[in-house]
Design a protein around this motif. Structure first.
Motif, mmCIF file in Angstrom:
data_model
loop_
_atom_site.group_PDB
_atom_site.id
_atom_site.type_symbol
_atom_site.label_atom_id
_atom_site.label_comp_id
_atom_site.label_asym_id
_atom_site.label_seq_id
_atom_site.Cartn_x
_atom_site.Cartn_y
_atom_site.Cartn_z
ATOM 1 N N GLN A 150 0.835 -1.196 0.000
ATOM 2 C CA GLN A 150 0.000 0.000 0.000
ATOM 3 C C GLN A 150 0.877 1.257 0.000
ATOM 4 N N GLN A 151 1.963 1.225 0.782
ATOM 5 C CA GLN A 151 2.856 2.388 0.809
ATOM 6 C C GLN A 151 3.500 2.627 -0.555
ATOM 7 N N SER A 152 3.877 1.561 -1.245
ATOM 8 C CA SER A 152 4.465 1.751 -2.575
ATOM 9 C C SER A 152 3.471 2.410 -3.514
ATOM 10 N N LEU A 153 2.224 1.984 -3.458
ATOM 11 C CA LEU A 153 1.206 2.566 -4.334
ATOM 12 C C LEU A 153 1.038 4.055 -4.038
ATOM 13 N N ASP A 154 0.971 4.396 -2.754
ATOM 14 C CA ASP A 154 0.833 5.795 -2.350
ATOM 15 C C ASP A 154 2.018 6.624 -2.857
ATOM 16 N N LEU A 155 3.227 6.145 -2.601
ATOM 17 C CA LEU A 155 4.402 6.964 -2.914
ATOM 18 C C LEU A 155 4.710 6.993 -4.412
ATOM 19 N N LEU A 156 4.347 5.938 -5.140
ATOM 20 C CA LEU A 156 4.538 5.989 -6.598
ATOM 21 C C LEU A 156 3.605 7.027 -7.217
ATOM 22 N N ALA A 157 2.371 7.086 -6.734
ATOM 23 C CA ALA A 157 1.463 8.121 -7.241
ATOM 24 C C ALA A 157 2.011 9.502 -6.877
ATOM 25 N N LYS A 158 2.532 9.644 -5.661
ATOM 26 C CA LYS A 158 3.108 10.924 -5.234
ATOM 27 C C LYS A 158 4.276 11.320 -6.144
ATOM 28 N N MET A 159 5.020 10.323 -6.596
ATOM 29 C CA MET A 159 6.202 10.584 -7.425
ATOM 30 C C MET A 159 5.841 11.019 -8.834
ATOM 31 N N PHE A 160 4.715 10.527 -9.343
ATOM 32 C CA PHE A 160 4.429 10.713 -10.776
ATOM 33 C C PHE A 160 3.211 11.572 -11.089
ATOM 34 N N ILE A 161 2.256 11.664 -10.181
ATOM 35 C CA ILE A 161 0.950 12.212 -10.560
ATOM 36 C C ILE A 161 0.773 13.668 -10.126
ATOM 37 N N ASP A 162 0.643 14.547 -11.112
ATOM 38 C CA ASP A 162 0.162 15.909 -10.862
ATOM 39 C C ASP A 162 -1.354 15.919 -11.051
ATOM 40 N N ASP A 163 -2.016 16.928 -10.479
ATOM 41 C CA ASP A 163 -3.473 17.050 -10.624
ATOM 42 C C ASP A 163 -3.900 16.835 -12.073
ATOM 43 N N GLY A 164 -4.803 15.901 -12.282
ATOM 44 C CA GLY A 164 -5.357 15.717 -13.616
ATOM 45 C C GLY A 164 -4.564 14.797 -14.527
ATOM 46 N N ASP A 165 -3.399 14.329 -14.090
ATOM 47 C CA ASP A 165 -2.669 13.336 -14.877
ATOM 48 C C ASP A 165 -3.481 12.046 -14.947
ATOM 49 N N VAL A 166 -3.175 11.247 -15.962
ATOM 50 C CA VAL A 166 -3.966 10.041 -16.208
ATOM 51 C C VAL A 166 -3.220 8.789 -15.744
ATOM 52 N N ILE A 167 -3.932 7.933 -15.013
ATOM 53 C CA ILE A 167 -3.459 6.584 -14.716
ATOM 54 C C ILE A 167 -4.308 5.610 -15.509
ATOM 55 N N LEU A 168 -3.651 4.782 -16.311
ATOM 56 C CA LEU A 168 -4.362 3.729 -17.032
ATOM 57 C C LEU A 168 -4.385 2.476 -16.177
ATOM 58 N N CYS A 169 -5.485 1.761 -16.204
ATOM 59 C CA CYS A 169 -5.569 0.572 -15.360
ATOM 60 C C CYS A 169 -6.475 -0.464 -15.999
ATOM 61 N N GLU A 170 -6.383 -1.679 -15.464
ATOM 62 C CA GLU A 170 -7.305 -2.725 -15.882
ATOM 63 C C GLU A 170 -8.714 -2.328 -15.454
ATOM 64 N N SER A 171 -9.675 -3.006 -16.020
ATOM 65 C CA SER A 171 -11.069 -2.714 -15.714
ATOM 66 C C SER A 171 -11.774 -4.033 -15.459
ATOM 67 N N PRO A 172 -12.057 -4.383 -14.164
ATOM 68 C CA PRO A 172 -11.873 -3.625 -12.919
ATOM 69 C C PRO A 172 -10.427 -3.693 -12.430
ATOM 70 N N THR A 173 -10.155 -2.953 -11.330
ATOM 71 C CA THR A 173 -8.821 -2.973 -10.743
ATOM 72 C C THR A 173 -8.926 -2.875 -9.216
ATOM 73 N N TYR A 174 -7.755 -2.961 -8.561
ATOM 74 C CA TYR A 174 -7.732 -3.049 -7.095
ATOM 75 C C TYR A 174 -8.166 -1.735 -6.429
ATOM 76 N N LEU A 175 -9.235 -1.853 -5.679
ATOM 77 C CA LEU A 175 -9.831 -0.770 -4.884
ATOM 78 C C LEU A 175 -8.824 -0.002 -4.021
ATOM 79 N N GLY A 176 -7.946 -0.722 -3.324
ATOM 80 C CA GLY A 176 -6.979 -0.090 -2.420
ATOM 81 C C GLY A 176 -5.966 0.756 -3.169
ATOM 82 N N ALA A 177 -5.652 0.358 -4.396
ATOM 83 C CA ALA A 177 -4.743 1.168 -5.215
ATOM 84 C C ALA A 177 -5.421 2.487 -5.569
#
Lengths: 396, 396
Positions: free
Chosen positions: A103-130
């Protein structure tokens, strides 16, 4: 009157009605297929007694002290060689960072890469906690078509061409949460061919890969990575004990370095004592043999659940038959709401997670996720029978 | 060629030259006054052996399993009553959340309150690690005048009037890091009177308050809080063992609730096993007696350091004489750079942290922080002698 003003991002964190409903699963009378909890009767408690006594005797002052952000070096070495053996990677200890759960890796990876409005592509459906980890950084989610073989490469390429602000792809190629599906070898190769052509990073989340009931473990996406675009996440939560909160991230170069700054700012380092304990366990005992025991139990439980679903669920209901991991995914007839079924099930003392929450952009309310690792066989049979009854009541 | 683009906020995280220099302090030959490490010889290792054996025997399956985000209830009850006894608060277990070190509280509180460009008011100087936690959310820092008695209320009020985007005040009123100073009772009262008139939240960080060598523990700012504006942070790192990464946050209502969402997204929960261990230690042993032993040792070491400074430092150098905590703060003549002195000291195998890094807006390069908890008496005497020599060389 409030005497303070929250940050804008807090709008993304709301009390969840499902969370409130699922609080009832703490009641031991409830047959819970809701969480992703390991079977606690498999925790190696006697071995841990020996391990902890040894760690405190031999390394007490170090194991209870502050330690480095990156983590305990002998443990990182063991993880690197284990990953290389199981997932065909070419990692060294300097590519491994210990984290406080994935969970910490998911949090900090988003912090490292995501500015407001940036796009994350994911499977559909995907993990809720992520999604809840990523939500703190205000991303937009683009769900990419995913079939029984994995993410569809043409759909990925189309999305990457279209979405100029795409920054990251989040995927769980092994026994996916929530669907239980595993990507084929060919899809992994094709996925990485697409990735190679774009300026994008991949978060490859693999908490369940070792829990394979049959067949061979396919190579990780990371094993196809030649440019350091893939960050691979692993954890001891499902193959050892989640209460220790020890997981790891595999990355190179600038991503690894920046992650260590973020981790230091987030919690300085993960628990030293837990790191020494797991490292010592891996020296004193055979973790693979332990994983083998977990597989035997989960394979049996999965088989029992599938068999019960065949017998108890109406033919208009479909579900995945997993080859490993913790979950199966159920699709109800389109007009049925899994939330409504859940309300009926809670009365019958059975719980699961409605599937809609796993779709970042909503919809798919006729789906649900079932966990089979945490309940003993007789409760699985009983619970599926009750779930079947609830579905039949709603179909009438 | 990079195949990915980092978020804007990553500009705030840079490799630090000081961090690189201080890596040498891992060398056991170095006399390090640099970190904030407890004395490891005081860790209750024998007691911990008994505690862990008991926890695994009695609570093994629960202590190794996932647990609730808020933390282990018996431990939260003990913390609440302990805080009420020591810091004159009126807390219940529902006001306590277990965190992965206080560092996590600092990170998540900034995440909760700070939008890009919002203002955090702080003492001048203030804790370096808090700044690195806050930096992920792009705040602007306003340093508020702080004298020997604490933050100056008139300066605080003036800053709050002027700074329309002020969101939070971050303070360490007890044995401050880095200065070692403690706010007077009168200043605490006056501070809270000002706070009451503004829409602002206070992060009261108190890792050292129990480590008082003489006099009485003053009431916490939280004890004056009538509107839920103060979030009080405590930790087991300095009174027990930092390697367990167990700390806590005290808050009410919406702040508590929102913090639990953020914590769940950040690491699900803090290590279950560590929580059971500390709770069991507090049942089986007397934590206050243990803290008493820590105080005895640190008080002696502090006295030895101050005595050595009197003897060895030139009269143009001033320093604080702490009544508790881990640190003393040294001010060199204005034209001297503590970074230059550090380079000379490293050659002599002595280390400390230059003070400039504790001022969020820079300057004050003639200051430095000394830790006295982690080195035995003879090395303190030797280290201060070498520091004195280095300063004298630079004064020539």
């Amino acid at each position: 009157m409030n005497k303070y003003i929250f940050a804008e991002r807090m709008k993304n964190f709301q009390a969840s009605d499902i969370a409130a409903i699922l609080k009832v699963t703490a009641d031991p009378e409830i047959i819970s297929f809701a969480g992703g909890l390991p079977a606690p009767e498999l925790f190696p408690i006697d071995e841990m007694k020996e391990v902890v006594a040894y760690v405190l005797e031999k390394h007490g002052t170090k194991a209870l002290q502050y330690s480095t952000t990156e983590g305990h070096v002998p443990l990182r070495e063991k993880i690197a060689s284990r990953m290389n053996r199981k997932y065909q990677t070419r990692l060294e200890s300097d590519n491994i960072m210990i984290t406080t759960g994935s969970q910490q890796s998911l949090d900090l990876l988003a912090k490292m890469f995501i500015d407001d409005g940036d796009v994350i592509l994911c499977e559909s459906p995907t993990y809720l906690g992520a999604l809840s980890a990523f939500n703190g950084y205000n991303p937009r989610y683009v769900e990419v078509e995913t079939d029984a073989d994995g993410m569809v490469p043409e759909a990925l390429e189309e999305a990457l061409k279209r979405e100029k602000r795409a920054k990251a792809v989040y995927v769980i190629p092994d026994f996916q949460n929530p669907t239980g599906k595993t990507w084929t070898f060919e899809r992994r190769r094709a996925f990485m061919e697409v990735i190679n052509r774009y300026n994008i990073v991949v978060f490859e989340d693999n908490p369940y890969g070792e829990l394979r009931f049959k067949g061979v473990v396919p190579p990780s996406l990371k094993s196809f990575d030649t440019k350091g675009q893939v960050v691979l996440l692993g954890t001891f939560s499902k193959i050892f004990c989640p209460g220790m909160r020890i997981a790891w991230l595999c990355a190179e170069g600038e991503i690894y370095e920046k992650f260590s700054y973020l981790k230091q700012a987030a919690d300085l380092h993960s628990p030293t004592l837990s790191q020494y304990e797991i490292d010592t366990y891996m020296e004193m005992y055979d973790l693979d043999a332990h994983v083998g025991r977990i597989i035997d139990v989960y394979k049996e439980r999965c088989g029992i659940m599938i068999e019960a679903m065949r017998a108890e669920l109406p033919p208009s209901v479909s579900y995945t038959v997993p080859e490993g991991g913790l979950f199966t995914w159920v699709v109800l007839p389109e007009n049925l709401s899994a939330r409504d079924v859940l309300m009926t099930c809670i009365e019958k003392k059975v719980a699961f997670v409605p599937g809609g929450a796993f779709f970042p952009n909503g919809g798919h309310e006729n789906t649900l996720r079932l966990n089979y690792s945490n309940m003993p066989p007789e409760r699985i049979v009983q619970g599926i029978k009750l779930l079947g009854n609830a579905i039949k009541e709603h179909l009438r």
